[in-house]
Design a protein around this motif. Structure first.
Motif, PDB file in Angstrom:
ATOM      1  N   THR A   8      -7.708  49.463  26.365  1.00 40.19           N
ATOM      2  CA  THR A   8      -8.422  50.645  25.870  1.00 40.19           C
ATOM      3  C   THR A   8      -7.846  51.911  26.492  1.00 40.19           C
ATOM      4  N   GLY A   9      -6.535  52.094  26.314  1.00 38.00           N
ATOM      5  CA  GLY A   9      -5.877  53.315  26.788  1.00 38.00           C
ATOM      6  C   GLY A   9      -5.722  54.289  25.639  1.00 38.00           C
ATOM      7  N   TYR A  10      -4.679  55.109  25.696  1.00 37.62           N
ATOM      8  CA  TYR A  10      -4.461  56.144  24.672  1.00 37.62           C
ATOM      9  C   TYR A  10      -4.452  55.528  23.275  1.00 37.62           C
ATOM     10  N   VAL A  11      -3.664  54.476  23.089  1.00 38.23           N
ATOM     11  CA  VAL A  11      -3.530  53.900  21.752  1.00 38.23           C
ATOM     12  C   VAL A  11      -4.767  53.082  21.372  1.00 38.23           C
ATOM     13  N   GLU A  78     -12.134  39.019  13.037  1.00 39.34           N
ATOM     14  CA  GLU A  78     -11.105  38.532  12.109  1.00 39.34           C
ATOM     15  C   GLU A  78      -9.709  38.898  12.633  1.00 39.34           C
ATOM     16  N   ILE A  79      -9.650  40.059  13.298  1.00 41.25           N
ATOM     17  CA  ILE A  79      -8.368  40.494  13.868  1.00 41.25           C
ATOM     18  C   ILE A  79      -8.562  40.817  15.343  1.00 41.25           C
ATOM     19  N   ILE A  80      -7.639  40.329  16.172  1.00 41.91           N
ATOM     20  CA  ILE A  80      -7.592  40.775  17.571  1.00 41.91           C
ATOM     21  C   ILE A  80      -6.314  41.596  17.721  1.00 41.91           C
ATOM     22  N   MET A  81      -6.488  42.859  18.023  1.00 45.28           N
ATOM     23  CA  MET A  81      -5.340  43.759  18.126  1.00 45.28           C
ATOM     24  C   MET A  81      -4.991  43.952  19.604  1.00 45.28           C
ATOM     25  N   VAL A  82      -3.716  44.013  19.922  1.00 43.73           N
ATOM     26  CA  VAL A  82      -3.301  44.143  21.325  1.00 43.73           C
ATOM     27  C   VAL A  82      -2.624  45.495  21.544  1.00 43.73           C
ATOM     28  N   THR A  83      -3.185  46.268  22.464  1.00 42.43           N
ATOM     29  CA  THR A  83      -2.660  47.627  22.715  1.00 42.43           C
ATOM     30  C   THR A  83      -2.500  47.883  24.218  1.00 42.43           C
ATOM     31  N   VAL A  84      -2.096  46.851  24.953  1.00 38.94           N
ATOM     32  CA  VAL A  84      -1.877  47.059  26.398  1.00 38.94           C
ATOM     33  C   VAL A  84      -0.516  47.718  26.613  1.00 38.94           C
ATOM     34  N   PHE A  97       1.561  42.476  31.056  1.00 37.18           N
ATOM     35  CA  PHE A  97       0.196  42.681  30.517  1.00 37.18           C
ATOM     36  C   PHE A  97       0.018  41.953  29.187  1.00 37.18           C
ATOM     37  N   ILE A  98       1.034  42.064  28.361  1.00 36.67           N
ATOM     38  CA  ILE A  98       0.908  41.491  27.015  1.00 36.67           C
ATOM     39  C   ILE A  98       0.930  39.955  27.085  1.00 36.67           C
ATOM     40  N   LYS A  99       1.666  39.418  28.051  1.00 35.45           N
ATOM     41  CA  LYS A  99       1.684  37.952  28.210  1.00 35.45           C
ATOM     42  C   LYS A  99       0.328  37.449  28.699  1.00 35.45           C
ATOM     43  N   GLU A 100      -0.261  38.211  29.632  1.00 37.85           N
ATOM     44  CA  GLU A 100      -1.597  37.871  30.155  1.00 37.85           C
ATOM     45  C   GLU A 100      -2.617  37.818  29.017  1.00 37.85           C
ATOM     46  N   VAL A 101      -2.525  38.837  28.148  1.00 35.81           N
ATOM     47  CA  VAL A 101      -3.466  38.943  27.036  1.00 35.81           C
ATOM     48  C   VAL A 101      -3.225  37.812  26.027  1.00 35.81           C
TER      49      VAL A 101
END
Ligand code: NAD
Length: 453
Positions: A8-11, A78-84, A97-101
């Motif tokens: 939950t940052g800028y993007v 329905e969708i999980i979006m990744v914005t790390v 971070f993205i691998k953790e998620v």
């Protein structure tokens, strides 16, 4: 649609708020307790135009929520979006971070029967989503792609214009590995009447890098032209660029004779270089990818090299008329990497401040929004002071350097106090003014010969 956004940052926050404004049920997740607690009190964790109001509206009316993430989170979407974040660290893109998620999502998918699409929005080098991310999700979910969906939806928003860019983007890239994901992405963006580009995930990833590389190319190209112009004498590069821009391939002519001046021309205005959380790290990650593929990325190397040298141009030029900067009192106007944001990541101001501190100049730094961020990055110290009201110290200042194009700085030429800068130096590092606006000061800028002052 029910949407989860992780990071939950800028993007992530802007995307979540915009999707909520368009009627989706959005929950944003983060692993930073402070971020979640602050947002739950409707207090944004960063400054962005319109964020506070829009956040408050969607929290009150549209059920927008922010939650802490854990390995037992039930995303129910329905969708999980990744914005790390995907920083550049130790010589390459850092996917920690993205691998953790991806692992957290995989663990969640193991226990659900409903079809869920995982959509990467973070900027990742081509091939990451359909190899690295896919493998981790498959490993922890025990499922194969097709049993879950996978997509890549690169983000093009610009901080400072984030809401306008996200609500009215030029295009939306829908990268997908399976048809179910494409269908879900089409549904997600149904209410956006803009061009949609449907491609595989690695093409989607590549569009983002090609886009940023070409924009950065314009900036470094014009800065190199400006640096050469500067040394020739009796030329202002803006006169040169006016002549260039009037080529109808840069500024097409309407039938009625009027011209279109495309936004790309703004990237062809000389200055002290590009910074920010995207261009520098994306170009470096792209260059490393090229090297790994056995390609010598000569163009990317040059863009980065010109850009790294550019902040020093300010010190170099300043020293031509003020050879000893020791004890010179310099007011720095602008710390954020661009206006309308408090983001200082890779801001050119950091480099300029460091160079000037090395010269033992005494600095007074101002920004309308970014002082707190800069203070925690570069602590106040002997020769570095932060000021909230620059007008109050103008009397003692020898040099003003304008480093960020904030609207309030554009007004300084008309401020009666500016007469305190008579015979002193104004360095316009972003080409906000022209020399005539400061007839009694020594006006310096990038790409205008010193002897023109
Ligand atoms: P950011 O640092 O502002 O936000 C990332 C958030 O992710 C942080 O709040 C952090 O706490 C959270 N996070 C990290 N690890 C997590 C985890 N395991 N679980 C949950 N949350 C976690 O980053 P940003 O500027 O929003 O950028 C995100 C991505 O979008 C990057 O890949 C960036 O390159 C890309 N991008 C950014 C912009 C921009 O203007 N900022 C524009 C386009 C694309």
């Amino acid at each position: 649609m029910k949407i989860s956004i992780i990071g939950t940052g800028y993007v992530g926050l802007v995307t979540g708020v915009c999707l909520s404004m368009r009627g989706h049920h959005v929950t944003c997740y983060d692993n930073d307790k402070n971020v979640v607690e602050s947002l739950n009190k409707c207090k944004p964790t960063f400054y962005e135009n319109g964020l506070k109001n829009n956040l408050s509206t969607v929290m009150t009316n549209n059920g927008f929520q922010t939650k802490i993430i854990s390995n037992s989170t039930n995303f129910d979407s329905e969708i999980i979006m990744v914005t790390v974040g995907t920083p550049f660290l130790n010589g390459k893109i850092d996917l920690t971070f993205i691998k953790e998620v991806a692992k957290t999502i995989g663990i969640y998918l193991r226990s659900v029967t409903q079809f869920v699409s995982v959509v990467i929005k973070s900027t990742v080098v081509p091939g990451t989503t359909d190899t690295v991310i896919r493998k981790i999700i498959e490993k922890y979910s025990g499922k194969k792609i097709g049993e879950f969906g996978l997509g890549m939806n690169p983000e093009f928003l610009r901080e400072g214009n984030a809401f306008e860019d996200a609500l009215e983007p030029d295009r939306i890239v829908l990268g997908y590995e399976d048809y179910e994901t494409l269908k879900l992405l089409r549904k997600l963006y149904e209410s956006w009447e803009t061009e949609k580009i449907e491609v595989n995930t690695r093409t989607a990833e590549m569009i983002k890098y090609a886009n940023n590389s070409l924009l950065a190319t314009q900036i470094s190209a014009v800065n190199e032209i400006a640096n050469i112009t500067q040394e020739i004498g009796d030329i202002d590069v803006m006169d040169v660029m006016r002549g260039v821009f009037s080529d109808k391939r840069w500024s097409p002519i309407h039938q009625d004779g009027s011209r279109i001046y495309p936004d790309i021309l703004k990237y062809l205005i000389p200055g002290c270089g590009f910074g920010g959380s995207c261009f520098p790290k994306d170009l470096m990650a792209f260059k490393v990818l090229a090297e790994e593929l056995g390609i010598n990325p000569k163009m990317l190397n040059s863009i980065l090299e010109i850009n790294e040298r550019q902040p020093y141009q300010i010190v170099r030029l300043l020293k031509k008329i003020l050879p000893i900067l020791e004890d010179a009192k310099i007011l720095i106007l602008g710390l954020a990497f661009k206006p309308d944001t408090d983001d200082i990541r890779n801001s050119v101001s950091i480099e300029v401040i460091r160079y000037l501190l090395n010269e033992n100049a005494i600095l007074y730094a101002h920004d309308p929004q970014a002082i707190a961020n800069m203070q925690s990055f570069l602590k106040p110290q002997k020769n570095l002071n932060y000021v909230t009201a620059w007008q109050e110290i103008l009397k003692q200042i020898d040099v003003i350097i304008v480093l960020t194009e904030w609207i309030e700085y554009k007004k300084i030429a008309k401020n009666p106090l500016i007469k305190l800068m008579d015979k002193k130096i104004i360095f316009d590092a972003r080409r906000l003014f022209n020399a005539k606006e400061f007839p009694r000061s020594k006006y310096l800028t990038i790409g205008r010969s010193i002897n023109s002052t």
